[in-house]
Design a protein around this motif. Structure first.
Motif, mmCIF file in Angstrom:
data_model
loop_
_atom_site.group_PDB
_atom_site.id
_atom_site.type_symbol
_atom_site.label_atom_id
_atom_site.label_comp_id
_atom_site.label_asym_id
_atom_site.label_seq_id
_atom_site.Cartn_x
_atom_site.Cartn_y
_atom_site.Cartn_z
ATOM 1 N N GLY A 127 -45.713 -20.627 11.074
ATOM 2 C CA GLY A 127 -45.547 -19.192 11.314
ATOM 3 C C GLY A 127 -46.869 -18.499 11.584
ATOM 4 O O GLY A 127 -46.975 -17.675 12.506
ATOM 5 N N LEU A 128 -47.899 -18.821 10.794
ATOM 6 C CA LEU A 128 -49.207 -18.208 10.994
ATOM 7 C C LEU A 128 -49.812 -18.645 12.321
ATOM 8 O O LEU A 128 -50.410 -17.843 13.044
ATOM 9 N N ALA A 129 -49.637 -19.927 12.661
ATOM 10 C CA ALA A 129 -50.182 -20.440 13.916
ATOM 11 C C ALA A 129 -49.593 -19.704 15.117
ATOM 12 O O ALA A 129 -50.318 -19.321 16.047
ATOM 13 N N MET A 130 -48.295 -19.491 15.098
ATOM 14 C CA MET A 130 -47.671 -18.793 16.227
ATOM 15 C C MET A 130 -48.068 -17.327 16.263
ATOM 16 O O MET A 130 -48.249 -16.749 17.330
ATOM 17 N N ALA A 131 -48.244 -16.721 15.103
ATOM 18 C CA ALA A 131 -48.665 -15.321 15.063
ATOM 19 C C ALA A 131 -50.072 -15.140 15.619
ATOM 20 O O ALA A 131 -50.387 -14.106 16.219
ATOM 21 N N LEU A 132 -50.923 -16.143 15.429
ATOM 22 C CA LEU A 132 -52.309 -16.070 15.892
ATOM 23 C C LEU A 132 -52.493 -16.577 17.318
ATOM 24 O O LEU A 132 -53.574 -16.457 17.884
ATOM 25 N N SER A 133 -51.453 -17.117 17.915
ATOM 26 C CA SER A 133 -51.599 -17.845 19.180
ATOM 27 C C SER A 133 -51.728 -16.962 20.405
ATOM 28 O O SER A 133 -52.125 -17.426 21.465
ATOM 29 N N GLN A 134 -51.361 -15.692 20.288
ATOM 30 C CA GLN A 134 -51.388 -14.767 21.427
ATOM 31 C C GLN A 134 -50.568 -15.300 22.614
ATOM 32 O O GLN A 134 -50.970 -15.186 23.767
ATOM 33 N N ALA A 183 -62.054 -17.905 20.253
ATOM 34 C CA ALA A 183 -60.759 -17.317 20.586
ATOM 35 C C ALA A 183 -60.159 -16.605 19.373
ATOM 36 O O ALA A 183 -59.598 -15.505 19.494
ATOM 37 N N LEU A 184 -60.285 -17.218 18.207
ATOM 38 C CA LEU A 184 -59.765 -16.598 16.987
ATOM 39 C C LEU A 184 -60.556 -15.353 16.614
ATOM 40 O O LEU A 184 -59.985 -14.343 16.179
ATOM 41 N N LEU A 185 -61.870 -15.413 16.783
ATOM 42 C CA LEU A 185 -62.717 -14.262 16.497
ATOM 43 C C LEU A 185 -62.370 -13.093 17.418
ATOM 44 O O LEU A 185 -62.165 -11.960 16.964
ATOM 45 N N LEU A 186 -62.280 -13.380 18.712
ATOM 46 C CA LEU A 186 -61.945 -12.328 19.672
ATOM 47 C C LEU A 186 -60.522 -11.821 19.454
ATOM 48 O O LEU A 186 -60.252 -10.621 19.613
ATOM 49 N N GLY A 187 -59.618 -12.715 19.096
ATOM 50 C CA GLY A 187 -58.247 -12.303 18.836
ATOM 51 C C GLY A 187 -58.154 -11.337 17.669
ATOM 52 O O GLY A 187 -57.411 -10.343 17.725
ATOM 53 N N ARG A 207 -56.360 -2.764 18.452
ATOM 54 C CA ARG A 207 -54.985 -2.316 18.679
ATOM 55 C C ARG A 207 -54.458 -1.550 17.461
ATOM 56 O O ARG A 207 -53.776 -0.528 17.599
ATOM 57 N N TYR A 208 -54.792 -2.055 16.273
ATOM 58 C CA TYR A 208 -54.364 -1.367 15.062
ATOM 59 C C TYR A 208 -55.004 0.017 14.968
ATOM 60 O O TYR A 208 -54.336 0.997 14.601
ATOM 61 N N GLY A 209 -56.291 0.112 15.280
ATOM 62 C CA GLY A 209 -56.969 1.394 15.230
ATOM 63 C C GLY A 209 -56.376 2.417 16.186
ATOM 64 O O GLY A 209 -56.374 3.622 15.917
ATOM 65 N N ALA A 210 -55.842 1.923 17.299
ATOM 66 C CA ALA A 210 -55.277 2.821 18.313
ATOM 67 C C ALA A 210 -53.800 3.117 18.081
ATOM 68 O O ALA A 210 -53.335 4.220 18.385
ATOM 69 N N THR A 211 -53.051 2.113 17.548
ATOM 70 C CA THR A 211 -51.594 2.270 17.465
ATOM 71 C C THR A 211 -51.037 2.118 16.056
ATOM 72 O O THR A 211 -49.872 2.455 15.821
ATOM 73 N N GLY A 212 -51.840 1.575 15.132
ATOM 74 C CA GLY A 212 -51.338 1.320 13.792
ATOM 75 C C GLY A 212 -50.500 0.066 13.700
ATOM 76 O O GLY A 212 -49.851 -0.185 12.669
ATOM 77 N N GLU A 213 -50.499 -0.778 14.741
ATOM 78 C CA GLU A 213 -49.686 -1.983 14.773
ATOM 79 C C GLU A 213 -50.505 -3.177 15.250
ATOM 80 O O GLU A 213 -51.624 -3.026 15.722
ATOM 81 N N GLY A 214 -49.901 -4.370 15.121
ATOM 82 C CA GLY A 214 -50.461 -5.552 15.761
ATOM 83 C C GLY A 214 -51.211 -6.515 14.882
ATOM 84 O O GLY A 214 -51.715 -7.532 15.373
ATOM 85 N N LEU A 215 -51.297 -6.255 13.572
ATOM 86 C CA LEU A 215 -52.059 -7.136 12.691
ATOM 87 C C LEU A 215 -51.212 -8.305 12.208
ATOM 88 O O LEU A 215 -49.989 -8.295 12.279
#
Length: 377
Positions: free
Chosen positions: A233-240, A297-301, A308-316
């Protein structure tokens, strides 16, 4: 996590860009999430007006090469446009002789152009050289057998050096009849405009959650690799949306790398320079190229999700909300966006010019430290 995989025999030889221990894209019998792109190609084939060169563009690991081999099987199996009737199955089953020949790179009408093995250094070249592209002369000059079409796959086209690109351009400008070029690219902007202008572009997007889960699950089952539900689950969430990245995270040390990155972020603006330097030196080893790329890739992700969170409050993902609340504000949000762009540009320059990779990691964290400190002031 890989107990079932341990008993599997290793492939005969490593391949450039292949993610071990998973099957090569040409061994995969189903493409997930790119139905529209496949349909666009198949409709062109049915119409009898198939363009001779197609450029498959999109982020790494989303299935571009897998789709390219599906399209190759389709054209080799349906040599005449009339063979593919509306509503007919366009793909080739896994037990079909053409599937097996393409998987083994044994079909006489298929040519794969990729980075070549350098016996002297025991490594693959970092670019596709002109000698590799010159193989086209003999391939295109021969009489096609077992059908009337030839297929050339270039994987990846953005790795062509200038001389190789020029040689490919000549073939694209004057292709023999019934010749199909399939160019796979992660970075369209690195291709010469002259090549791009002679192709029909298929733009592939990162996979949505459902097809991503299907693709990852199918890959694990096909190659008999086990993964616990939490890690998966974590892998897919981080996979973009990248199947490759999800599989890297599931089977390798990717989750550990992510945990390292999160721990370093949690300590900001404090930074353990000695610890970060040790990490950077380990990642900078030539033997750890895939780990280095995954780390970046993980760092940039993570930075992208913070923005995105700072702008929309979502995406973490997971526990990142606590991290975001301590680091990101409306005032410094542009700074985080600039940090993402700066690290991305430095990464591209480091790979293009073969610069010191450890310095890239260190400088990235020093810049992030300054940004976090500004939030505290």
């Amino acid at each position: 996590m890989m107990s079932a995989a341990a008993s599997r025999s290793a492939p005969a030889a490593a391949e450039p860009d292949r993610l071990e221990p998973f099957s090569s894209p040409r061994d995969v019998d189903r493409v997930f999430g790119h139905d529209e792109a496949a349909q666009e190609f198949e409709e062109a084939l049915r119409s009898g007006r198939l363009h001779h060169a197609w450029l498959l563009v999109g982020p790494e690991g989303i299935g571009k090469a897998t789709l390219a081999y599906r399209l190759a099987r389709t054209i080799l199996a349906h040599a005449e446009a009339g063979d593919l009737l509306p509503g007919a199955a366009a793909d080739v089953s896994i037990d079909h002789p053409i599937f097996r020949k393409v998987a083994g790179l044994a079909h006489p009408n298929l040519l794969l152009i990729r980075r070549s093995w350098m016996e002297k250094t025991k490594r693959y070249s970092q670019v596709i050289g002109v000698d590799e592209v010159r193989r086209l002369r003999a391939f295109l000059g021969s009489t096609a057998g077992d059908g009337s079409w030839r297929v050339v796959i270039v994987d990846r086209a953005d790795q062509l050096n200038q001389n190789a690109a020029n040689a490919l351009l000549k073939a694209l400008e004057e292709p023999p009849p019934n010749t199909l070029f399939l160019l796979v690219s992660n970075a369209e902007g690195l291709l010469p405009v002259t090549i791009r202008s002679r192709t029909r572009v298929l733009r592939l997007a990162p996979l949505e959650d459902a097809p991503l889960a299907e693709a990852v699950t199918a890959a694990l089952a096909r190659d008999e690799i086990e993964a616990d539900e939490k890690t998966l689950g974590l892998a897919m969430a981080l996979s973009q949306g990248s199947v490759r990245r999800a599989l890297e995270l599931v089977t390798g040390e990717g989750i550990a790398l992510y945990d390292q990155i999160v721990a370093t972020f949690e300590a900001l603006p404090e930074l353990d320079g000695a610890k970060v330097q040790r990490q950077a030196e380990t990642l900078a080893s030539t033997a750890e190229t895939e780990q280095f790329e995954l780390y970046l890739a993980l760092l940039l992700g993570l930075i992208e999700r913070l923005v995105r969170y700072g702008a929309t409050g979502e995406g973490l993902v997971g526990t990142e909300e606590k991290l975001a609340k301590g680091l990101v504000s409306l005032d410094n949000l542009p700074g985080w966006a600039d940090a993402w762009e700066g690290i991305s540009a430095a990464r591209a320059e480091t790979f293009a010019l073969n610069l010191d990779r450890s310095l890239l990691v260190l400088n990235s964290w020093f810049d992030l430290q300054k940004l976090a400190a500004s939030r505290m002031s």
